[in-house]
Design an enzyme around this catalytic site. Structure first.
Site, mmCIF file in Angstrom:
data_model
loop_
_atom_site.group_PDB
_atom_site.id
_atom_site.type_symbol
_atom_site.label_atom_id
_atom_site.label_comp_id
_atom_site.label_asym_id
_atom_site.label_seq_id
_atom_site.Cartn_x
_atom_site.Cartn_y
_atom_site.Cartn_z
ATOM 1 N N GLU A 167 -2.506 -26.900 36.495
ATOM 2 C CA GLU A 167 -1.111 -26.485 36.363
ATOM 3 C C GLU A 167 -0.189 -27.690 36.273
ATOM 4 O OE1 GLU A 167 0.395 -24.158 39.683
ATOM 5 O OE2 GLU A 167 1.751 -23.124 38.314
ATOM 6 N N SER A 171 1.077 -16.986 44.778
ATOM 7 C CA SER A 171 2.166 -16.991 45.758
ATOM 8 C C SER A 171 2.391 -15.611 46.357
ATOM 9 C CB SER A 171 3.470 -17.449 45.105
ATOM 10 O OG SER A 171 3.414 -18.805 44.802
ATOM 11 N N GLN A 222 -1.506 -15.459 37.003
ATOM 12 C CA GLN A 222 -2.046 -16.211 38.148
ATOM 13 C C GLN A 222 -1.415 -15.655 39.415
ATOM 14 O OE1 GLN A 222 -1.535 -20.458 37.647
ATOM 15 N NE2 GLN A 222 -1.229 -20.721 39.839
#
Lengths: 406, 330
Positions: A248, A133, A130
């Protein structure tokens, strides 16, 4: 109210146990005292383990059958998770894919993407990561700067992601990019599926404060992604990302799972170490043990309540953030009491015999309090979305991203 | 597994909420500090059947579970109702072999209190101040009798605390230590349920104020310093709710779990209610520090309840001992 299995659940559990016994020799197992198996050293075994489990119908239990799942219930998924833990099977290598990426593809992918990706994801034929960030946007995810620019039938991606778990073994990732810097920050984002083996993708390991390397930084240099790999419409990336983030928070302690060490393992440790402490220290240590057990049970039973609600058709909502918050606090108390029970060896956070499990457990806690929503971001989410408190003023929310800060 | 209230229990909770909101209030708790009577009082509680929820039907009670009683107690706690449902819950356990006395408990014709500590001079005990018939543990004997009542100066008038010296005693059962311990655990669960209702109400009142009150040009609930206080209190309330439901369920459905679950719930209640009530005062600032505001009434209840039926430290110690001894099945 009933904490025992229903007859259906009991029958299902028996079948799961039977399947796990039948395939026992093909599965990776944790040694006593071991909490995880490192994909850096055991990638092939972990992929094989997930494939065996998937072929036995034990992965994607609650996913719809049309997407390669078993069409089962969330309660059945919870039973499988419990039985895998009981059998000492480590976390599935594709847990990010199963917990976050897959549900995002199901919700926002094209039919073609669903067909190409989901069954392979469940079998760990492709491992997913994923890519959200960035160095300059962690909590403020929507301020991300990795760009995707349209070029014919492709998009060209440049930028950097960071703290990316499993990127070093991943075949595919979901990638959130900025495609329109002239729109406000949430409105200019687009999500893609990216091939992690594509030219221009560079993965470098990051070393965490505890010494391990579970995650990475990922660089994108003119990486070409076909438009057919877009997830959702251009500019709709934030909405797509919210699907991922909500899943999540359910995946991390939201619905009956444990963050950190299971309370049973902690209690076993207390049973072994308490008698070795001075009587005065025992009194104090029992306070710490009791506090940790109460917190762990509170988090566990609150997770059971959310699991019950989800299995009765509820949608994963912002309440799941409370599960991660409370689970993190419980894990912190468990880790701290676990260390203190070591007596004089507490300063090493390891036993004289060399068991350094508590050093790892303790040094992992600060990461949990940050990953998947920091404690502070989760408090904002709960405050605003559950309690209905007024939002923080956000001066950059309505101005063009490019004009606001570049 | 199904960890939720059923429709019946939700109906019970809704009915209890209506009853308590109509018959008790923080204002009555304030009046109690100035000599007023407890609301709704024993008679009203017996009229609606709340004194006999766990008393067997054969003795005139409703014969229902402790979980049913706990959802009622939560609603009472939300409005600082008095007397407490701790006493009928605890007495119903002690009087399981005494149908006549249990009938007097359920129909309100006998005003019971259960004494903590020595029957020759008890510790301050819940709702002893206006009771006439006392249950106590005398050595290993369960005894009932009349007594001389010495109330203290109350920090929270709704708890009816008083010390009692028994002036007569009749032995109901010998070798009653285990029964007594179980009754105390049941009492701890019910007090934790009342504390759950109070703490939940504190969060609601604090949130409502933070949504309205403005400072420095915006509503104070938008500041993280205020918001996070309220969120932490709310998360605590949610953990407490889970532990209270689990402990109350265990009392009937899995009694082996009750000692640990009750201790966990009571320890959690002590901390969570203090935190929630403290937060309520703090969020209100100077207004929350006044006699006229309700905040201090919840705060008083929290400060008293955290010490009754065993304080947090006692229950944390019990949780640790029981868990290490294998109570979690490990």
């Amino acid at each position: 109210m009933d904490f025992d299995d229903s007859p259906d659940e009991a029958a299902y559990r028996a079948r799961v146990r039977e399947l796990l016994e039948r395939h026992a020799s093909e599965l990776v197992r944790l040694r006593p005292g071991q909490e995880a198996v490192d994909p850096r050293t055991s990638e092939a075994e972990l992929r094989r383990t997930q494939r065996v489990l998937a072929d036995a119908g034990l992965v994607g239990v609650a996913w719809p059958a049309e997407f390669g799942g078993q069409g089962g219930t969330l309660m059945q998924q919870a039973i499988v998770s419990q039985e895998l833990a009981r059998a000492g099977v480590p976390a599935l290598i594709n847990h990010i894919g199963i917990g976050m990426c897959g549900p995002t593809v199901i919700a926002h992918g094209s039919q073609d993407q669903r067909e190409r990706y989901l069954t392979r994801l469940l079998r760990a034929d492709d491992v997913w990561c994923q890519l959200f960030s960035e160095p300059a946007s962690g909590s403020d995810l929507a301020a991300l700067r990795t760009t995707a620019v349209r070029d014919g039938d492709d998009w060209v991606v440049n930028g950097q992601k960071v703290w990316t778990t499993l990127a070093h073994v991943a075949d595919l990732g979901i990638l959130l990019t900025r495609t329109d810097p002239d729109r406000p920050k949430h409105a200019g984002l687009t999500m893609f599926v990216v091939d992690m083996h594509a030219p221009g993708v560079t993965v470098r390991p990051l070393r965490q404060m505890g010494g391990q390397s579970d995650f990475n930084e990922v660089f994108f240099d003119d990486v070409r992604i076909p438009d057919s790999e877009r997830l959702g419409e251009p500019g709709e990336g934030w909405r797509v990302a919210l699907t991922t983030l909500m899943n999540e928070r359910v995946a991390i302690g939201g619905a009956g799972g444990t963050i950190g060490l299971p309370v049973e393992a902690f209690v076993q440790h207390a049973r072994e170490r308490l008698p070795g402490l001075d009587p005065e220290r025992q009194v104090l240590a029992r306070q710490a043990v009791g506090r940790a057990v109460v917190a762990a049970l509170g988090a566990r039973y609150s997770g059971y309540r959310r699991l019950t609600a989800l299995s009765q058709g509820g949608l994963p909502g912002p309440e799941a953030s409370a599960g991660k918050l409370a689970g993190t606090e419980a894990a912190r108390l468990v880790a701290d009491a676990g260390v203190r029970l070591l007596g004089d060896d507490a300063v090493y956070a390891a036993t004289g015999e060399g068991d350094d499990r508590w050093q790892r457990t303790q040094s992992w806690i600060p990461g949990i309090a940050i990953a998947g929503g920091t404690d502070q971001v989760l408090r904002n989410i709960i405050g605003e979305r559950v309690l209905g408190l007024p939002p923080e003023p956000r001066s950059d929310k309505t101005v063009p991203f490019s004009g606001g800060r570049r | 597994m199904n960890f939720d209230l059923d429709d019946d229990q939700r109906d019970i909770a809704a009915g209890a909420r209506d009853f308590f909101r109509g018959s008790a209030s923080p204002a009555a708790a304030r009046a109690g500090l100035e000599g007023g009577r407890p609301e709704p009082g024993r008679a009203a509680l017996s009229d609606i059947g709340f004194l006999g929820i766990t008393v067997p039907e054969s003795a005139g009670g409703a014969g229902r579970t402790l979980l049913d009683l706990a959802v009622v107690a939560e609603q009472g706690g939300a409005v600082l109702a008095a007397p407490s449902l701790v006493t009928p819950a605890r007495a119903a356990v002690l009087l399981a072999g005494e149908p006549e006395l249990a009938a007097g408990l359920a129909d309100g014709s006998t005003s019971f209190a259960v004494l903590d500590g020595s029957p020759d001079g008890s510790a301050p005990s819940v709702d002893a101040a206006d009771a006439t018939t006392f249950l106590a543990l005398d050595g290993e004997d369960l005894v009932v009798g009349a007594g001389e009542v010495v109330p203290g100066r109350p920090l929270d008038a709704t708890r009816g605390l008083a010390s009692v010296r028994l002036t007569s005693r009749r032995v109901l059962a010998t070798g009653a230590g285990e029964l007594w311990a179980r009754a105390r655990q049941v009492g701890a669960v019910v007090m934790a349920a009342e504390d759950l209702g109070g703490a939940d109400r504190c969060v609601q009142l604090g949130v409502a104020y933070a949504q309205e009150r403005e400072a420095f040009g915006r509503r104070i609930g938008s500041y993280q310093a205020v918001k996070h206080l309220l969120v932490d209190a709310w998360v605590g309330v949610e953990q407490l709710r889970s532990l209270v439901w689990w402990a109350a369920w265990a009392a009937d459905a899995n009694p082996g779990e009750l000692p640990l679950a009750a201790a966990a719930a009571k320890a959690c209640a002590a901390a969570v209610y203090e935190q929630a009530a403290g937060t309520l005062v703090q969020v209100h600032g100077g207004i929350g520090f006044t006699w006229e505001h309700d905040a201090h009434l919840f705060w008083r209840r929290a400060k008293v309840d955290r010490l009754l039926l065993g304080d947090e430290a006692e229950h944390l110690d019990a949780v640790a001992r029981l868990a290490v001894a294998g109570a979690l099945g490990t």
